[in-house]
Design a protein around this motif. Structure first.
Motif, PDB file in Angstrom:
ATOM      1  N   UNK A 102       0.798  -1.226   0.000  1.00  0.00           N
ATOM      2  CA  UNK A 102       0.000   0.000   0.000  1.00  0.00           C
ATOM      3  C   UNK A 102       0.831   1.277   0.000  1.00  0.00           C
ATOM      4  N   UNK A 103       2.040   1.236   0.532  1.00  0.00           N
ATOM      5  CA  UNK A 103       2.799   2.477   0.680  1.00  0.00           C
ATOM      6  C   UNK A 103       3.172   3.130  -0.650  1.00  0.00           C
ATOM      7  N   UNK A 104       3.707   2.400  -1.652  1.00  0.00           N
ATOM      8  CA  UNK A 104       4.031   3.080  -2.923  1.00  0.00           C
ATOM      9  C   UNK A 104       2.819   3.734  -3.570  1.00  0.00           C
ATOM     10  N   UNK A 105       1.680   3.034  -3.568  1.00  0.00           N
ATOM     11  CA  UNK A 105       0.471   3.596  -4.170  1.00  0.00           C
ATOM     12  C   UNK A 105      -0.012   4.811  -3.370  1.00  0.00           C
ATOM     13  N   UNK A 106       0.053   4.722  -2.060  1.00  0.00           N
ATOM     14  CA  UNK A 106      -0.387   5.835  -1.217  1.00  0.00           C
ATOM     15  C   UNK A 106       0.482   7.063  -1.431  1.00  0.00           C
ATOM     16  N   UNK A 107       1.808   6.858  -1.508  1.00  0.00           N
ATOM     17  CA  UNK A 107       2.712   7.983  -1.732  1.00  0.00           C
ATOM     18  C   UNK A 107       2.461   8.617  -3.100  1.00  0.00           C
ATOM     19  N   UNK A 108       2.180   7.774  -4.107  1.00  0.00           N
ATOM     20  CA  UNK A 108       1.893   8.285  -5.452  1.00  0.00           C
ATOM     21  C   UNK A 108       0.617   9.114  -5.461  1.00  0.00           C
ATOM     22  N   UNK A 112      -0.153  13.047  -6.424  1.00  0.00           N
ATOM     23  CA  UNK A 112      -0.836  13.281  -7.693  1.00  0.00           C
ATOM     24  C   UNK A 112      -2.153  14.039  -7.575  1.00  0.00           C
ATOM     25  N   UNK A 113      -2.902  13.817  -6.493  1.00  0.00           N
ATOM     26  CA  UNK A 113      -4.258  14.398  -6.528  1.00  0.00           C
ATOM     27  C   UNK A 113      -4.227  15.919  -6.469  1.00  0.00           C
ATOM     28  N   UNK A 114      -3.326  16.504  -5.661  1.00  0.00           N
ATOM     29  CA  UNK A 114      -3.261  17.968  -5.605  1.00  0.00           C
ATOM     30  C   UNK A 114      -2.726  18.534  -6.920  1.00  0.00           C
ATOM     31  N   UNK A 115      -1.689  17.880  -7.479  1.00  0.00           N
ATOM     32  CA  UNK A 115      -1.135  18.333  -8.750  1.00  0.00           C
ATOM     33  C   UNK A 115      -2.171  18.204  -9.862  1.00  0.00           C
ATOM     34  N   UNK A 116      -2.949  17.113  -9.837  1.00  0.00           N
ATOM     35  CA  UNK A 116      -3.967  16.920 -10.852  1.00  0.00           C
ATOM     36  C   UNK A 116      -5.057  17.993 -10.810  1.00  0.00           C
ATOM     37  N   UNK A 117      -5.495  18.331  -9.597  1.00  0.00           N
ATOM     38  CA  UNK A 117      -6.519  19.373  -9.465  1.00  0.00           C
ATOM     39  C   UNK A 117      -5.971  20.720  -9.935  1.00  0.00           C
ATOM     40  N   UNK A 129       4.786  22.455  -9.127  1.00  0.00           N
ATOM     41  CA  UNK A 129       5.997  21.967  -8.468  1.00  0.00           C
ATOM     42  C   UNK A 129       5.964  22.204  -6.970  1.00  0.00           C
ATOM     43  N   UNK A 130       5.271  23.241  -6.531  1.00  0.00           N
ATOM     44  CA  UNK A 130       5.179  23.555  -5.107  1.00  0.00           C
ATOM     45  C   UNK A 130       4.195  22.645  -4.393  1.00  0.00           C
ATOM     46  N   UNK A 131       3.178  22.169  -5.102  1.00  0.00           N
ATOM     47  CA  UNK A 131       2.160  21.322  -4.492  1.00  0.00           C
ATOM     48  C   UNK A 131       2.533  19.849  -4.504  1.00  0.00           C
ATOM     49  N   UNK A 132       3.408  19.438  -5.391  1.00  0.00           N
ATOM     50  CA  UNK A 132       3.726  18.016  -5.544  1.00  0.00           C
ATOM     51  C   UNK A 132       4.228  17.367  -4.248  1.00  0.00           C
ATOM     52  N   UNK A 133       5.128  18.003  -3.477  1.00  0.00           N
ATOM     53  CA  UNK A 133       5.620  17.350  -2.259  1.00  0.00           C
ATOM     54  C   UNK A 133       4.855  17.732  -0.995  1.00  0.00           C
ATOM     55  N   UNK A 134       3.599  18.133  -1.118  1.00  0.00           N
ATOM     56  CA  UNK A 134       2.874  18.695   0.019  1.00  0.00           C
ATOM     57  C   UNK A 134       2.507  17.675   1.093  1.00  0.00           C
ATOM     58  N   UNK A 135       2.675  16.376   0.827  1.00  0.00           N
ATOM     59  CA  UNK A 135       2.388  15.360   1.833  1.00  0.00           C
ATOM     60  C   UNK A 135       3.658  14.780   2.453  1.00  0.00           C
ATOM     61  N   UNK A 136       4.787  15.431   2.219  1.00  0.00           N
ATOM     62  CA  UNK A 136       6.075  14.952   2.716  1.00  0.00           C
ATOM     63  C   UNK A 136       6.544  15.879   3.832  1.00  0.00           C
ATOM     64  N   UNK A 137       7.231  15.317   4.814  1.00  0.00           N
ATOM     65  CA  UNK A 137       7.718  16.134   5.919  1.00  0.00           C
ATOM     66  C   UNK A 137       8.654  17.235   5.426  1.00  0.00           C
ATOM     67  N   UNK A 138       8.661  18.365   6.119  1.00  0.00           N
ATOM     68  CA  UNK A 138       9.289  19.592   5.620  1.00  0.00           C
ATOM     69  C   UNK A 138      10.751  19.455   5.198  1.00  0.00           C
TER      70      UNK A 138
END
Length: 238
Positions: A102-108, A112-117, A129-138
């Motif tokens: 589940x982790x690779x799919x979850x990370x993908x 993707x969903x914020x970049x897609x919107x 480019x600013x939204x792509x890493x928004x679920x990763x620690x700072x």
């Protein structure tokens, strides 16, 4: 007054003092209103700092330079989360197959969903480019954003919104779906809510916190390895 502010912001002391004062005030306010999960202390502290900067006319760039010393501590703080992971290794080892699935799919999906919107709304490349890493620690997200050519202040705003939203939605969905397994709740908070979600998970239990740390760490690693490559894949193919 302006000269005094310029003099104070020339050193990191003022920015660090403001940050710590906002944090202490936010913690007291957070506890006084019953510690609501949808309004974490970091959100309150961020709003307090924004009000102070706007009121005093301090440029956010000057503040960020001074607070850079605190940003440096994010790395060691993230590494320190390895301790609860070690303590929960038997539980993690027992679930390594579903975690690996589940982790690779979850990370993908988290990237993707914020970049897609944003792409559907015709956002410019810098915002994507600013939204792509928004679920990763700072600490990891900053490096990824620099590689992709995004805006770090915009990315930090995205991190804050994502963390707060993840705390609220994971709690709501877990109640609606009847999910009470602290391991699943913690993992979802770590994958989607990075450090903010992990802090919330530790409020639930040490087990939830450990799985949130695992989700946050592995999502960060996978994103750091794969996102820059996939971002440049159209250029490579073309």
């Amino acid at each position: 007054m302006s000269d005094l502010l310029d003099h104070l912001m020339a050193t990191p002391v003022a920015a660090i003092t403001l940050t710590l004062a906002a944090y202490v005030a936010s913690m007291r306010l957070f506890r006084s209103v019953g510690s609501p999960g949808w309004c974490p202390p970091i959100l309150i502290a961020s709003l307090l700092i924004a009000v102070v900067l706007a009121t005093l006319g301090i440029d956010h760039v000057d503040y960020r330079k001074g607070a850079g010393w605190l940003m440096f501590l994010l790395g060691p703080a993230t590494v320190a989360l390895g301790l609860p992971l070690y303590q929960q290794m038997p539980n993690i080892h027992a679930l390594w197959r579903p975690l690996l699935a589940c982790l690779p799919l979850s990370a993908l999906l988290a990237a993707l969903y914020a970049v897609g919107i944003a792409w559907l709304l015709n956002a410019p490349p810098e915002i994507l480019a600013s939204l792509a890493p928004k679920s990763v620690t700072a600490p990891i997200a900053i490096g990824i954003t620099e590689q992709l050519g995004g805006s770090i202040p915009l990315m930090m705003g995205g991190l804050l919104i994502t963390g707060v939203a993840a705390i609220g939605f994971v709690g709501l969905l877990s109640r609606c779906l009847g999910i009470r397994d602290e391991r699943i709740i913690g993992l979802a908070l770590g994958i989607n809510g990075h450090a903010l979600g992990t802090v919330r998970a530790f409020d639930i239990s040490p087990t939830a916190g450990a799985f949130a740390s695992l989700g946050m760490s592995l999502t960060g690693i996978l994103t750091a390895l794969l996102l820059p490559l996939s971002w440049r894949l159209p250029e490579i193919i073309g």
